[in-house]
Write a protein that holds these residues in place. Sequence first.
Motif, mmCIF file in Angstrom:
data_model
loop_
_atom_site.group_PDB
_atom_site.id
_atom_site.type_symbol
_atom_site.label_atom_id
_atom_site.label_comp_id
_atom_site.label_asym_id
_atom_site.label_seq_id
_atom_site.Cartn_x
_atom_site.Cartn_y
_atom_site.Cartn_z
ATOM 1 N N LEU A 90 0.859 -1.180 0.000
ATOM 2 C CA LEU A 90 0.000 0.000 0.000
ATOM 3 C C LEU A 90 0.892 1.226 0.000
ATOM 4 C CD1 LEU A 90 -2.737 1.480 0.304
ATOM 5 C CD2 LEU A 90 -2.383 1.389 2.767
ATOM 6 N N THR A 91 0.814 1.993 -1.064
ATOM 7 C CA THR A 91 1.618 3.215 -1.193
ATOM 8 C C THR A 91 0.712 4.421 -1.021
ATOM 9 O OG1 THR A 91 3.127 2.102 -2.720
ATOM 10 C CG2 THR A 91 3.184 4.505 -2.668
ATOM 11 N N SER A 92 1.096 5.333 -0.140
ATOM 12 C CA SER A 92 0.284 6.509 0.157
ATOM 13 C C SER A 92 1.134 7.762 0.079
ATOM 14 C CB SER A 92 -0.349 6.401 1.551
ATOM 15 O OG SER A 92 -1.144 5.247 1.666
ATOM 16 N N VAL A 93 0.467 8.862 -0.226
ATOM 17 C CA VAL A 93 1.095 10.187 -0.220
ATOM 18 C C VAL A 93 0.348 11.037 0.800
ATOM 19 C CG1 VAL A 93 1.667 12.243 -1.555
ATOM 20 C CG2 VAL A 93 1.779 9.987 -2.633
ATOM 21 N N ASP A 114 2.948 5.043 -11.261
ATOM 22 C CA ASP A 114 2.921 6.059 -12.310
ATOM 23 C C ASP A 114 1.543 6.708 -12.424
ATOM 24 O OD1 ASP A 114 5.533 5.438 -12.841
ATOM 25 O OD2 ASP A 114 5.081 4.093 -14.506
ATOM 26 N N ARG A 115 0.496 5.876 -12.395
ATOM 27 C CA ARG A 115 -0.868 6.406 -12.496
ATOM 28 C C ARG A 115 -1.234 7.191 -11.251
ATOM 29 N NH1 ARG A 115 -6.367 2.858 -13.749
ATOM 30 N NH2 ARG A 115 -7.823 4.609 -13.651
ATOM 31 N N MET A 116 -0.786 6.713 -10.084
ATOM 32 C CA MET A 116 -1.066 7.440 -8.849
ATOM 33 C C MET A 116 -0.447 8.832 -8.879
ATOM 34 S SD MET A 116 0.149 6.638 -4.937
ATOM 35 C CE MET A 116 1.762 7.336 -5.337
ATOM 36 N N ALA A 117 0.818 8.910 -9.308
ATOM 37 C CA ALA A 117 1.499 10.204 -9.374
ATOM 38 C C ALA A 117 0.838 11.115 -10.396
ATOM 39 C CB ALA A 117 2.973 9.989 -9.712
ATOM 40 N N SER A 118 0.441 10.542 -11.549
ATOM 41 C CA SER A 118 -0.212 11.344 -12.587
ATOM 42 C C SER A 118 -1.542 11.899 -12.097
ATOM 43 C CB SER A 118 -0.419 10.488 -13.836
ATOM 44 O OG SER A 118 -1.144 11.192 -14.823
ATOM 45 N N MET A 123 -4.878 16.351 -9.981
ATOM 46 C CA MET A 123 -5.765 16.840 -8.924
ATOM 47 C C MET A 123 -5.379 18.256 -8.515
ATOM 48 S SD MET A 123 -6.724 14.918 -5.345
ATOM 49 C CE MET A 123 -5.182 15.297 -4.504
ATOM 50 N N TYR A 124 -4.086 18.500 -8.396
ATOM 51 C CA TYR A 124 -3.614 19.852 -8.069
ATOM 52 C C TYR A 124 -3.942 20.829 -9.198
ATOM 53 C CZ TYR A 124 -0.992 18.987 -3.747
ATOM 54 O OH TYR A 124 -0.640 18.723 -2.447
ATOM 55 N N GLU A 125 -3.723 20.394 -10.440
ATOM 56 C CA GLU A 125 -3.944 21.283 -11.586
ATOM 57 C C GLU A 125 -5.417 21.656 -11.730
ATOM 58 O OE1 GLU A 125 -2.347 19.137 -14.863
ATOM 59 O OE2 GLU A 125 -0.253 19.653 -14.409
ATOM 60 N N LYS A 126 -6.314 20.670 -11.593
ATOM 61 C CA LYS A 126 -7.739 20.953 -11.746
ATOM 62 C C LYS A 126 -8.259 21.876 -10.648
ATOM 63 C CE LYS A 126 -8.979 16.673 -14.158
ATOM 64 N NZ LYS A 126 -9.781 15.418 -14.091
ATOM 65 N N SER A 156 6.838 14.142 -13.368
ATOM 66 C CA SER A 156 7.336 15.070 -14.386
ATOM 67 C C SER A 156 6.485 16.324 -14.476
ATOM 68 C CB SER A 156 7.394 14.372 -15.748
ATOM 69 O OG SER A 156 6.096 13.890 -16.114
ATOM 70 N N GLY A 157 5.249 16.246 -14.015
ATOM 71 C CA GLY A 157 4.402 17.435 -14.000
ATOM 72 C C GLY A 157 4.829 18.463 -12.981
ATOM 73 N N TRP A 158 5.683 18.070 -12.044
ATOM 74 C CA TRP A 158 6.235 18.983 -11.037
ATOM 75 C C TRP A 158 7.762 18.975 -11.156
ATOM 76 C CZ3 TRP A 158 2.935 16.446 -6.634
ATOM 77 C CH2 TRP A 158 1.614 16.915 -6.717
ATOM 78 N N PRO A 159 8.306 19.510 -12.240
ATOM 79 C CA PRO A 159 9.773 19.444 -12.408
ATOM 80 C C PRO A 159 10.537 20.204 -11.338
ATOM 81 C CG PRO A 159 8.775 20.919 -14.031
ATOM 82 C CD PRO A 159 7.646 20.220 -13.351
#
Length: 247
Positions: A90-93, A114-118, A123-126, A156-159
């Motif tokens: 179980l990976t959580s942020v 990868d999908r979780m990070a994307s 979510m932040y962008e919207k 990669s969306g948060w370089p």
Amino acid sequence: MQRVSRYTTECMGFPQRPALLPVTFPEPPQLDVVPSCKWLLSVYSQDILAKLEDIKAHITSTYGSILKMDSTKKITKKLAGTAKRTALWLTSVGNEHGQILISVLTAQEGAGLDRMASDLVKMYEKAGVDPPVALYVDCGCCAEAAETTKLQARFSGWPQLLAQGLSSADMDRHLTREELALHCRRRTRGVTTTVKLLEELFDVLMGSRGNDFLGVPLFDQERMEHIWRVQRKHVKCIQDPLDECFQ
């Protein structure tokens, strides 16, 4: 039921008293029908469904500026029924307030992240929320500067998140005097000295001082040697920067 019992108890004394006519008492009112458990569950479910959009909005509106990503096996071991043994990690942020932003169950560590990070970046962008300023992880810390790690590719969306760290001035603005008092105010001893001290500690633990009161070793020497060979490269990762000044 308590009121009916009290009513009948009070009535019992009147027939024993002398009277010209027999004493009669009206019947107590009928008890209300208690709803069944199925009815209560149905009403509860309908109430939850009516608030579903608000619940989703509340869950997905949790953000943070300092994030931490980590994996654990403890939760997956508690899965029961048909879900038992279907996931291993179980990976959580989470954020700086201890709130969980997103989680994913995977068959092995690393898969599905990868999908979780994307989704987290989207979510932040919207929501129009500023990206976090820091992300703490327990992997990818030993990569070379020119090497693109899996972690950088996932986020990669948060370089800017992985391209630079917080400066001393930024740290001073975030840390209070009370928080600083909780930490030891000294510099780390360097890679060579740290390695030497750790190896001396391992030698002691692998000897008689590392046994319990029955003389049984508390540590597996072969396993400890393997862990030390793998983790030794991380000693340099926990050292203080050379250009920082500590008192």
